[in-house]
Design a protein around this motif. Structure first.
Motif, PDB file in Angstrom:
ATOM      1  N   ALA A  67      45.676 -24.941  74.648  1.00  0.00           N
ATOM      2  CA  ALA A  67      45.551 -25.590  73.341  1.00  0.00           C
ATOM      3  C   ALA A  67      46.893 -26.155  72.900  1.00  0.00           C
ATOM      4  O   ALA A  67      47.874 -25.417  72.806  1.00  0.00           O
ATOM      5  N   ILE A  68      46.918 -27.451  72.616  1.00  0.00           N
ATOM      6  CA  ILE A  68      48.127 -28.117  72.121  1.00  0.00           C
ATOM      7  C   ILE A  68      48.266 -27.776  70.637  1.00  0.00           C
ATOM      8  O   ILE A  68      47.374 -28.061  69.836  1.00  0.00           O
ATOM      9  N   LEU A  69      49.403 -27.183  70.277  1.00  0.00           N
ATOM     10  CA  LEU A  69      49.622 -26.722  68.903  1.00  0.00           C
ATOM     11  C   LEU A  69      50.614 -27.578  68.129  1.00  0.00           C
ATOM     12  O   LEU A  69      50.892 -27.295  66.965  1.00  0.00           O
ATOM     13  N   ASP A  70      51.168 -28.612  68.752  1.00  0.00           N
ATOM     14  CA  ASP A  70      52.217 -29.423  68.120  1.00  0.00           C
ATOM     15  C   ASP A  70      51.722 -30.158  66.883  1.00  0.00           C
ATOM     16  O   ASP A  70      50.537 -30.459  66.756  1.00  0.00           O
ATOM     17  N   GLY A  71      52.667 -30.462  66.008  1.00  0.00           N
ATOM     18  CA  GLY A  71      52.379 -31.228  64.801  1.00  0.00           C
ATOM     19  C   GLY A  71      52.749 -30.442  63.563  1.00  0.00           C
ATOM     20  O   GLY A  71      53.127 -29.269  63.636  1.00  0.00           O
ATOM     21  N   PRO A  72      52.632 -31.073  62.395  1.00  0.00           N
ATOM     22  CA  PRO A  72      52.966 -30.373  61.153  1.00  0.00           C
ATOM     23  C   PRO A  72      52.022 -29.202  60.880  1.00  0.00           C
ATOM     24  O   PRO A  72      52.373 -28.258  60.188  1.00  0.00           O
ATOM     25  N   SER A  73      50.808 -29.266  61.439  1.00  0.00           N
ATOM     26  CA  SER A  73      49.879 -28.135  61.431  1.00  0.00           C
ATOM     27  C   SER A  73      48.961 -28.297  62.638  1.00  0.00           C
ATOM     28  O   SER A  73      48.790 -29.395  63.156  1.00  0.00           O
ATOM     29  N   VAL A  74      48.391 -27.201  63.077  1.00  0.00           N
ATOM     30  CA  VAL A  74      47.480 -27.254  64.225  1.00  0.00           C
ATOM     31  C   VAL A  74      46.276 -28.094  63.828  1.00  0.00           C
ATOM     32  O   VAL A  74      45.709 -27.932  62.743  1.00  0.00           O
ATOM     33  N   ILE A 131      39.804 -23.002  69.553  1.00  0.00           N
ATOM     34  CA  ILE A 131      40.472 -21.723  69.842  1.00  0.00           C
ATOM     35  C   ILE A 131      39.594 -20.565  69.372  1.00  0.00           C
ATOM     36  O   ILE A 131      39.376 -19.592  70.098  1.00  0.00           O
ATOM     37  N   GLY A 132      39.085 -20.671  68.152  1.00  0.00           N
ATOM     38  CA  GLY A 132      38.218 -19.622  67.611  1.00  0.00           C
ATOM     39  C   GLY A 132      36.942 -19.444  68.420  1.00  0.00           C
ATOM     40  O   GLY A 132      36.515 -18.308  68.683  1.00  0.00           O
ATOM     41  N   MET A 133      36.333 -20.555  68.839  1.00  0.00           N
ATOM     42  CA  MET A 133      35.116 -20.469  69.653  1.00  0.00           C
ATOM     43  C   MET A 133      35.396 -19.775  70.984  1.00  0.00           C
ATOM     44  O   MET A 133      34.633 -18.906  71.410  1.00  0.00           O
ATOM     45  N   PHE A 134      36.499 -20.156  71.635  1.00  0.00           N
ATOM     46  CA  PHE A 134      36.795 -19.565  72.936  1.00  0.00           C
ATOM     47  C   PHE A 134      37.121 -18.079  72.794  1.00  0.00           C
ATOM     48  O   PHE A 134      36.682 -17.264  73.602  1.00  0.00           O
ATOM     49  N   HIS A 135      37.865 -17.732  71.755  1.00  0.00           N
ATOM     50  CA  HIS A 135      38.176 -16.322  71.501  1.00  0.00           C
ATOM     51  C   HIS A 135      36.881 -15.530  71.325  1.00  0.00           C
ATOM     52  O   HIS A 135      36.729 -14.438  71.891  1.00  0.00           O
ATOM     53  N   ALA A 136      35.940 -16.071  70.562  1.00  0.00           N
ATOM     54  CA  ALA A 136      34.660 -15.381  70.341  1.00  0.00           C
ATOM     55  C   ALA A 136      33.881 -15.239  71.649  1.00  0.00           C
ATOM     56  O   ALA A 136      33.300 -14.177  71.914  1.00  0.00           O
ATOM     57  N   LEU A 137      33.866 -16.281  72.476  1.00  0.00           N
ATOM     58  CA  LEU A 137      33.183 -16.206  73.774  1.00  0.00           C
ATOM     59  C   LEU A 137      33.793 -15.114  74.659  1.00  0.00           C
ATOM     60  O   LEU A 137      33.083 -14.447  75.405  1.00  0.00           O
ATOM     61  N   MET A 138      35.106 -14.957  74.568  1.00  0.00           N
ATOM     62  CA  MET A 138      35.782 -13.941  75.384  1.00  0.00           C
ATOM     63  C   MET A 138      35.321 -12.526  75.041  1.00  0.00           C
ATOM     64  O   MET A 138      35.378 -11.638  75.896  1.00  0.00           O
ATOM     65  N   GLN A 139      34.873 -12.315  73.822  1.00  0.00           N
ATOM     66  CA  GLN A 139      34.470 -10.975  73.406  1.00  0.00           C
ATOM     67  C   GLN A 139      33.217 -10.508  74.138  1.00  0.00           C
ATOM     68  O   GLN A 139      32.995  -9.309  74.283  1.00  0.00           O
ATOM     69  N   VAL A 172      51.851 -23.535  62.841  1.00  0.00           N
ATOM     70  CA  VAL A 172      50.789 -22.709  63.417  1.00  0.00           C
ATOM     71  C   VAL A 172      50.369 -21.672  62.381  1.00  0.00           C
ATOM     72  O   VAL A 172      51.152 -20.811  61.988  1.00  0.00           O
ATOM     73  N   ASN A 173      49.125 -21.771  61.943  1.00  0.00           N
ATOM     74  CA  ASN A 173      48.547 -20.819  61.017  1.00  0.00           C
ATOM     75  C   ASN A 173      48.572 -19.432  61.657  1.00  0.00           C
ATOM     76  O   ASN A 173      48.296 -19.287  62.849  1.00  0.00           O
ATOM     77  N   LEU A 174      48.911 -18.420  60.894  1.00  0.00           N
ATOM     78  CA  LEU A 174      49.046 -17.075  61.446  1.00  0.00           C
ATOM     79  C   LEU A 174      47.738 -16.532  62.026  1.00  0.00           C
ATOM     80  O   LEU A 174      47.747 -15.798  63.013  1.00  0.00           O
ATOM     81  N   PHE A 175      46.613 -16.916  61.445  1.00  0.00           N
ATOM     82  CA  PHE A 175      45.328 -16.466  61.988  1.00  0.00           C
ATOM     83  C   PHE A 175      45.083 -17.096  63.354  1.00  0.00           C
ATOM     84  O   PHE A 175      44.650 -16.419  64.300  1.00  0.00           O
ATOM     85  N   VAL A 176      45.377 -18.391  63.488  1.00  0.00           N
ATOM     86  CA  VAL A 176      45.239 -19.082  64.772  1.00  0.00           C
ATOM     87  C   VAL A 176      46.191 -18.457  65.791  1.00  0.00           C
ATOM     88  O   VAL A 176      45.805 -18.181  66.934  1.00  0.00           O
ATOM     89  N   GLN A 177      47.425 -18.212  65.391  1.00  0.00           N
ATOM     90  CA  GLN A 177      48.402 -17.573  66.272  1.00  0.00           C
ATOM     91  C   GLN A 177      47.900 -16.195  66.711  1.00  0.00           C
ATOM     92  O   GLN A 177      48.003 -15.827  67.885  1.00  0.00           O
ATOM     93  N   GLY A 178      47.337 -15.448  65.784  1.00  0.00           N
ATOM     94  CA  GLY A 178      46.811 -14.126  66.113  1.00  0.00           C
ATOM     95  C   GLY A 178      45.672 -14.182  67.111  1.00  0.00           C
ATOM     96  O   GLY A 178      45.594 -13.346  68.017  1.00  0.00           O
ATOM     97  N   ALA A 179      44.781 -15.170  66.963  1.00  0.00           N
ATOM     98  CA  ALA A 179      43.672 -15.322  67.913  1.00  0.00           C
ATOM     99  C   ALA A 179      44.191 -15.624  69.310  1.00  0.00           C
ATOM    100  O   ALA A 179      43.708 -15.069  70.296  1.00  0.00           O
ATOM    101  N   ILE A 180      45.203 -16.497  69.402  1.00  0.00           N
ATOM    102  CA  ILE A 180      45.777 -16.826  70.708  1.00  0.00           C
ATOM    103  C   ILE A 180      46.461 -15.611  71.313  1.00  0.00           C
ATOM    104  O   ILE A 180      46.216 -15.240  72.465  1.00  0.00           O
TER     105      ILE A 180
END
Length: 193
Positions: A116-123, A131-139, A164-172
């Motif tokens: 996942a490319i995270l560059d920019g002023p925000s993801v 990212i969230g979908m893939f994390h959920a599939l991994m479960q 990078v939002n902390l929740f997104v960072q946490g999921a990764i």
């Protein structure tokens, strides 16, 4: 290309399978074809190519160009890479949210790992959703390997926000890690083969 028993390898799945059987798999992992999973007969076990979903913003030529460069590097290393804009760029007034979701969701579901490319002023919000979908599939799918976030934006090295939002960072970081270069990201993906 390398030679095997007098046969020049052209990179096709047939030549890799034949050569692998003759060479008893001594170098199959280096020469695995770009697409699919190929069971080998004889003394070899199956060789599986890691399928990567490459998530990132793709709204400008610059963004698509960077994603294309990343996918080319990964493909040259033997990964199969799903890049959403390669299948059809979502442009025009008749494009719907349902169409975009239906086109990209199977790529996420079939992937073994995500870059996942995270560059920019925000993801990018679509990237965060992927990212969230893939994390959920991994479960529920232990065959999935993880998520690598690629953050090359220099603002973080200057003490500014990385966006990078902390929740997104946490999921990764729950299932993978954030890399500062494509080479570092590729090394993580290689370790998941």
């Amino acid at each position: 290309m390398p030679e095997c028993a007098g046969m020049s390898l052209d990179g096709s799945s047939a030549s890799v399978i034949i050569c692998a059987a003759l060479a008893k798999c001594s170098f199959v992992t280096e020469l695995a074809p770009v697409k699919g999973s190929y069971p080998l007969e004889g003394s070899c076990s199956s060789v599986r190519v890691l399928k990567i979903y490459l998530a990132g913003p793709l709204f400008t030529p610059y963004e698509r160009s960077f994603i294309d460069e990343c996918s080319a590097v990964l493909r040259a290393d033997g990964f199969e890479v799903f890049v959403p804009h390669e299948h059809e760029l979502a442009e025009g007034v008749d494009v719907t949210a349902a169409w975009v979701f239906a086109k990209d969701r199977p790529g996420i579901e079939r992937a073994d790992a995500m870059l996942a490319i995270l560059d920019g002023p925000s993801v990018d919000d679509g990237t965060a959703c992927e990212i969230g979908m893939f994390h959920a599939l991994m479960q529920s799918d232990p065959s999935k390997k993880g998520i690598v976030g690629l953050l090359t934006d220099i603002r973080g090295t200057r003490g500014e926000s990385t966006g990078v939002n902390l929740f997104v960072q946490g999921a990764i970081e729950d299932v993978g890690r954030i890399a500062a270069s494509l080479e570092e990201a590729r090394d993580v993906l290689r370790s998941w083969r």
